[in-house]
Motif scaffolding. Structure first.
Motif, PDB file in Angstrom:
ATOM      1  N   GLU A 130      25.565  43.627  42.810  1.00  0.00           N
ATOM      2  CA  GLU A 130      26.597  44.608  43.172  1.00  0.00           C
ATOM      3  C   GLU A 130      27.515  44.875  41.978  1.00  0.00           C
ATOM      4  OE1 GLU A 130      27.221  46.420  45.809  1.00  0.00           O
ATOM      5  OE2 GLU A 130      25.750  45.622  47.222  1.00  0.00           O
ATOM      6  N   ILE A 131      27.934  43.800  41.311  1.00  0.00           N
ATOM      7  CA  ILE A 131      28.821  43.945  40.155  1.00  0.00           C
ATOM      8  C   ILE A 131      28.105  44.668  39.018  1.00  0.00           C
ATOM      9  CG2 ILE A 131      30.095  42.667  38.387  1.00  0.00           C
ATOM     10  CD1 ILE A 131      30.528  40.455  40.545  1.00  0.00           C
ATOM     11  N   ASN A 132      26.853  44.290  38.772  1.00  0.00           N
ATOM     12  CA  ASN A 132      26.092  44.933  37.695  1.00  0.00           C
ATOM     13  C   ASN A 132      25.895  46.423  37.942  1.00  0.00           C
ATOM     14  OD1 ASN A 132      25.783  42.528  36.300  1.00  0.00           O
ATOM     15  ND2 ASN A 132      23.755  42.091  37.124  1.00  0.00           N
ATOM     16  N   ILE A 133      25.581  46.785  39.158  1.00  0.00           N
ATOM     17  CA  ILE A 133      25.371  48.198  39.491  1.00  0.00           C
ATOM     18  C   ILE A 133      26.661  48.981  39.288  1.00  0.00           C
ATOM     19  CG2 ILE A 133      24.918  49.791  41.404  1.00  0.00           C
ATOM     20  CD1 ILE A 133      22.892  47.670  42.455  1.00  0.00           C
ATOM     21  N   ALA A 134      27.792  48.419  39.746  1.00  0.00           N
ATOM     22  CA  ALA A 134      29.077  49.104  39.565  1.00  0.00           C
ATOM     23  C   ALA A 134      29.403  49.270  38.077  1.00  0.00           C
ATOM     24  CB  ALA A 134      30.183  48.321  40.268  1.00  0.00           C
ATOM     25  N   ALA A 135      29.095  48.251  37.277  1.00  0.00           N
ATOM     26  CA  ALA A 135      29.373  48.327  35.845  1.00  0.00           C
ATOM     27  C   ALA A 135      28.523  49.412  35.183  1.00  0.00           C
ATOM     28  CB  ALA A 135      29.101  46.970  35.195  1.00  0.00           C
ATOM     29  N   LEU A 136      27.250  49.493  35.540  1.00  0.00           N
ATOM     30  CA  LEU A 136      26.380  50.509  34.942  1.00  0.00           C
ATOM     31  C   LEU A 136      26.740  51.910  35.428  1.00  0.00           C
ATOM     32  CD1 LEU A 136      22.975  48.605  35.104  1.00  0.00           C
ATOM     33  CD2 LEU A 136      24.230  49.263  33.032  1.00  0.00           C
ATOM     34  N   ARG A 137      27.132  52.021  36.687  1.00  0.00           N
ATOM     35  CA  ARG A 137      27.546  53.337  37.189  1.00  0.00           C
ATOM     36  C   ARG A 137      28.801  53.824  36.467  1.00  0.00           C
ATOM     37  NH1 ARG A 137      26.498  52.412  43.703  1.00  0.00           N
ATOM     38  NH2 ARG A 137      24.466  53.476  43.793  1.00  0.00           N
ATOM     39  N   ALA A 138      29.665  52.900  36.063  1.00  0.00           N
ATOM     40  CA  ALA A 138      30.875  53.298  35.351  1.00  0.00           C
ATOM     41  C   ALA A 138      30.544  53.965  34.024  1.00  0.00           C
ATOM     42  CB  ALA A 138      31.767  52.078  35.119  1.00  0.00           C
ATOM     43  N   SER A 139      29.376  53.644  33.465  1.00  0.00           N
ATOM     44  CA  SER A 139      28.942  54.231  32.192  1.00  0.00           C
ATOM     45  C   SER A 139      27.629  54.982  32.357  1.00  0.00           C
ATOM     46  CB  SER A 139      28.785  53.126  31.139  1.00  0.00           C
ATOM     47  OG  SER A 139      29.990  52.433  30.932  1.00  0.00           O
ATOM     48  N   ARG A 140      27.425  55.544  33.532  1.00  0.00           N
ATOM     49  CA  ARG A 140      26.118  56.140  33.829  1.00  0.00           C
ATOM     50  C   ARG A 140      25.776  57.278  32.867  1.00  0.00           C
ATOM     51  NH1 ARG A 140      25.403  60.453  37.014  1.00  0.00           N
ATOM     52  NH2 ARG A 140      23.676  59.439  38.091  1.00  0.00           N
ATOM     53  N   ALA A 141      26.777  57.977  32.364  1.00  0.00           N
ATOM     54  CA  ALA A 141      26.508  59.081  31.435  1.00  0.00           C
ATOM     55  C   ALA A 141      25.868  58.584  30.147  1.00  0.00           C
ATOM     56  CB  ALA A 141      27.796  59.825  31.120  1.00  0.00           C
ATOM     57  N   ARG A 142      25.985  57.304  29.865  1.00  0.00           N
ATOM     58  CA  ARG A 142      25.412  56.738  28.650  1.00  0.00           C
ATOM     59  C   ARG A 142      23.953  56.329  28.834  1.00  0.00           C
ATOM     60  NH1 ARG A 142      29.771  56.065  25.363  1.00  0.00           N
ATOM     61  NH2 ARG A 142      31.793  55.949  26.421  1.00  0.00           N
ATOM     62  N   LEU A 143      23.476  56.281  30.078  1.00  0.00           N
ATOM     63  CA  LEU A 143      22.096  55.902  30.349  1.00  0.00           C
ATOM     64  C   LEU A 143      21.173  57.102  30.176  1.00  0.00           C
ATOM     65  CD1 LEU A 143      22.614  53.768  33.603  1.00  0.00           C
ATOM     66  CD2 LEU A 143      22.819  53.049  31.207  1.00  0.00           C
ATOM     67  N   THR A 144      19.905  56.834  29.900  1.00  0.00           N
ATOM     68  CA  THR A 144      18.936  57.925  29.858  1.00  0.00           C
ATOM     69  C   THR A 144      18.746  58.467  31.271  1.00  0.00           C
ATOM     70  OG1 THR A 144      17.020  56.493  30.259  1.00  0.00           O
ATOM     71  CG2 THR A 144      17.730  56.781  27.955  1.00  0.00           C
ATOM     72  N   PRO A 145      18.335  59.725  31.431  1.00  0.00           N
ATOM     73  CA  PRO A 145      18.096  60.261  32.783  1.00  0.00           C
ATOM     74  C   PRO A 145      17.124  59.395  33.578  1.00  0.00           C
ATOM     75  CG  PRO A 145      18.092  62.040  31.181  1.00  0.00           C
ATOM     76  CD  PRO A 145      18.160  60.768  30.393  1.00  0.00           C
ATOM     77  N   GLU A 146      16.083  58.910  32.928  1.00  0.00           N
ATOM     78  CA  GLU A 146      15.103  58.065  33.614  1.00  0.00           C
ATOM     79  C   GLU A 146      15.739  56.783  34.124  1.00  0.00           C
ATOM     80  OE1 GLU A 146      10.688  56.160  32.688  1.00  0.00           O
ATOM     81  OE2 GLU A 146      12.111  56.444  31.044  1.00  0.00           O
ATOM     82  N   ASN A 147      16.585  56.161  33.320  1.00  0.00           N
ATOM     83  CA  ASN A 147      17.202  54.906  33.735  1.00  0.00           C
ATOM     84  C   ASN A 147      18.354  55.119  34.709  1.00  0.00           C
ATOM     85  OD1 ASN A 147      15.432  53.196  32.410  1.00  0.00           O
ATOM     86  ND2 ASN A 147      16.574  53.319  30.486  1.00  0.00           N
ATOM     87  N   ARG A 148      19.023  56.276  34.659  1.00  0.00           N
ATOM     88  CA  ARG A 148      20.002  56.587  35.706  1.00  0.00           C
ATOM     89  C   ARG A 148      19.298  56.658  37.055  1.00  0.00           C
ATOM     90  NH1 ARG A 148      22.442  60.232  31.970  1.00  0.00           N
ATOM     91  NH2 ARG A 148      21.410  62.034  32.932  1.00  0.00           N
ATOM     92  N   ALA A 149      18.149  57.336  37.086  1.00  0.00           N
ATOM     93  CA  ALA A 149      17.391  57.438  38.334  1.00  0.00           C
ATOM     94  C   ALA A 149      16.897  56.067  38.772  1.00  0.00           C
ATOM     95  CB  ALA A 149      16.212  58.395  38.150  1.00  0.00           C
ATOM     96  N   ARG A 150      16.456  55.251  37.815  1.00  0.00           N
ATOM     97  CA  ARG A 150      15.961  53.906  38.143  1.00  0.00           C
ATOM     98  C   ARG A 150      17.088  53.044  38.715  1.00  0.00           C
ATOM     99  NH1 ARG A 150      12.921  52.730  33.476  1.00  0.00           N
ATOM    100  NH2 ARG A 150      11.036  53.430  34.557  1.00  0.00           N
ATOM    101  N   LEU A 151      18.278  53.175  38.154  1.00  0.00           N
ATOM    102  CA  LEU A 151      19.426  52.430  38.662  1.00  0.00           C
ATOM    103  C   LEU A 151      19.727  52.813  40.103  1.00  0.00           C
ATOM    104  CD1 LEU A 151      21.962  50.610  38.280  1.00  0.00           C
ATOM    105  CD2 LEU A 151      23.139  52.657  37.407  1.00  0.00           C
ATOM    106  N   GLU A 152      19.750  54.118  40.390  1.00  0.00           N
ATOM    107  CA  GLU A 152      20.062  54.557  41.755  1.00  0.00           C
ATOM    108  C   GLU A 152      18.951  54.167  42.728  1.00  0.00           C
ATOM    109  OE1 GLU A 152      22.969  55.471  42.627  1.00  0.00           O
ATOM    110  OE2 GLU A 152      23.611  55.409  40.538  1.00  0.00           O
ATOM    111  N   ASP A 153      17.713  54.201  42.284  1.00  0.00           N
ATOM    112  CA  ASP A 153      16.607  53.752  43.142  1.00  0.00           C
ATOM    113  C   ASP A 153      16.730  52.261  43.436  1.00  0.00           C
ATOM    114  OD1 ASP A 153      15.553  56.284  43.232  1.00  0.00           O
ATOM    115  OD2 ASP A 153      13.992  55.918  41.730  1.00  0.00           O
ATOM    116  N   PHE A 154      17.153  51.498  42.440  1.00  0.00           N
ATOM    117  CA  PHE A 154      17.358  50.065  42.634  1.00  0.00           C
ATOM    118  C   PHE A 154      18.470  49.815  43.648  1.00  0.00           C
ATOM    119  CE2 PHE A 154      19.541  46.111  41.014  1.00  0.00           C
ATOM    120  CZ  PHE A 154      18.589  45.213  41.469  1.00  0.00           C
TER     121      PHE A 154
END
Length: 338
Positions: free
Chosen positions: A274-298
């Motif tokens: 939960e903490i990791n997902i919130a941290a990555l979402r805070a910087s989601r614009a820095r992720l590649t489109p593929e990994n943004r989608a992978r994060l949300e699917d996770f």
């Protein structure tokens, strides 16, 4: 492997800029070492001595003392007198990952992306070529010429608290990457080196992230998620002391591996995600489109029903480094502990 959010003040007379560190005459790249300190007096001097003994000599040390009540501060101040490139900062009083985040947040914007960044714990001993080998590892390979974000990490030699009984940490047979980083940290912070592009990425994101479980896992997830290159070296770079004060500890025995699997199946692992997902979402614009989608699917998979979790997890193809670890990961999905 972490042991010790913005650092409040600098306790040396000099301001914490790095302009003095970029002397072209030195030629070699500059490395900013960030070290979190809290009551580390028992072993701190040996760690500092290993910095001074580095074959790569162009480094600056920032040490954030998080309210030590032993003589850690005196040891740091004595080292700073002998090595003027040392800065001592006041930590945030959190005695954990926030102390490392505070160091990253303290790097001036004008200096971000100008230096390599290395993380250090307070009680290890660096091998003499640690920085040199890390820089070499990041300066070769596909895309190195374009200097995209890249991080280096390695195995380590585990010792007892008195540096006896040396034994290697387990190798990492599978590739590093975001599908691994989402569910496992293989980037021991005390071995990690960031190239200037990754250093800028992490320093900027440190101002966005609300909190992290451990700084090294977050850095691994962020760099891999942003499409950066992750170099894991199975040649060790440090001596890691295993003792009762380690926050997480080494994973070098069957008992330790089963302990981590038990943690993976516990509610703690679910909370960490939960903490990791919130941290990555805070910087989601820095992720590649593929990994943004992978994060949300996770994130969606974790909340799905039984068959939905199984199907989605299979599609995501997430993995840990060992077969038993991946099997335990599947069990955590079945039991909804992920």
């Amino acid at each position: 492997m972490t042991k010790a959010g913005a650092s409040k003040t600098v306790t040396t007379n000099d301001s914490p800029d790095l302009s003095h560190a970029h002397d072209p005459a030195q030629g070699a790249p500059h490395v900013l070492i960030l070290m979190a300190v809290w009551n580390g007096a028992d072993h701190l001097q040996e760690q500092l001595d290993s910095f001074a003994a580095q074959s790569h000599a162009n480094w600056t040390l920032w040490a954030s003392d998080d309210g030590s009540d032993d003589n850690s501060r005196e040891i740091l101040e004595r080292f700073a007198r002998a090595h003027p490139r040392t800065r001592i900062l006041e930590g945030p009083g959190s005695k954990g990952a926030e102390n490392f985040l505070s160091l990253l947040r303290a790097v001036p914007e004008v200096e971000q992306g100008q230096s390599f960044i290395a993380f250090s714990d307070q009680d290890d001993v660096w091998m003499a070529d640690k920085l040199r080998n890390g820089i070499a590892g990041l300066s070769s390979g596909p895309g190195a010429e374009d200097m995209p974000p890249a991080m280096y990490c390695s195995t380590l030699v585990i010792t007892d608290s008195d540096m006896s009984n040396p034994r290697p940490s387990p190798p990492r047979p599978k590739p590093a990457g975001f599908r691994n980083a989402l569910v496992q940290n293989i980037a021991s912070g005390n071995t990690t080196l960031l190239n200037p592009a990754a250093a800028r990425l992490v320093c900027e994101a440190a101002h966005e992230v609300p909190r992290v479980v451990v700084h090294d896992w977050w850095v691994y997830q962020l760099v891999a998620g942003a499409g950066g290159r992750v170099v894991h070296d199975d040649t060790p770079s440090i001596y890691y002391r295993q003792h009762g004060a380690n926050q997480i500890g080494a994973n070098d025995t069957l008992r330790a591996q089963f302990k981590r699997i038990a943690m993976l199946l516990s509610g703690d692992y679910r909370d960490w995600n939960e903490i990791n997902i919130a941290a990555l979402r805070a910087s989601r614009a820095r992720l590649t489109p593929e990994n943004r989608a992978r994060l949300e699917d996770f994130a969606a998979m974790r909340k799905a029903g039984f068959w939905g979790r199984i199907k989605q997890f299979h599609r995501l193809a997430l993995y840990r480094q060992s077969m038993i670890g991946t099997l335990a990961l599947w069990l955590s999905v079945v039991l909804r502990r992920i």
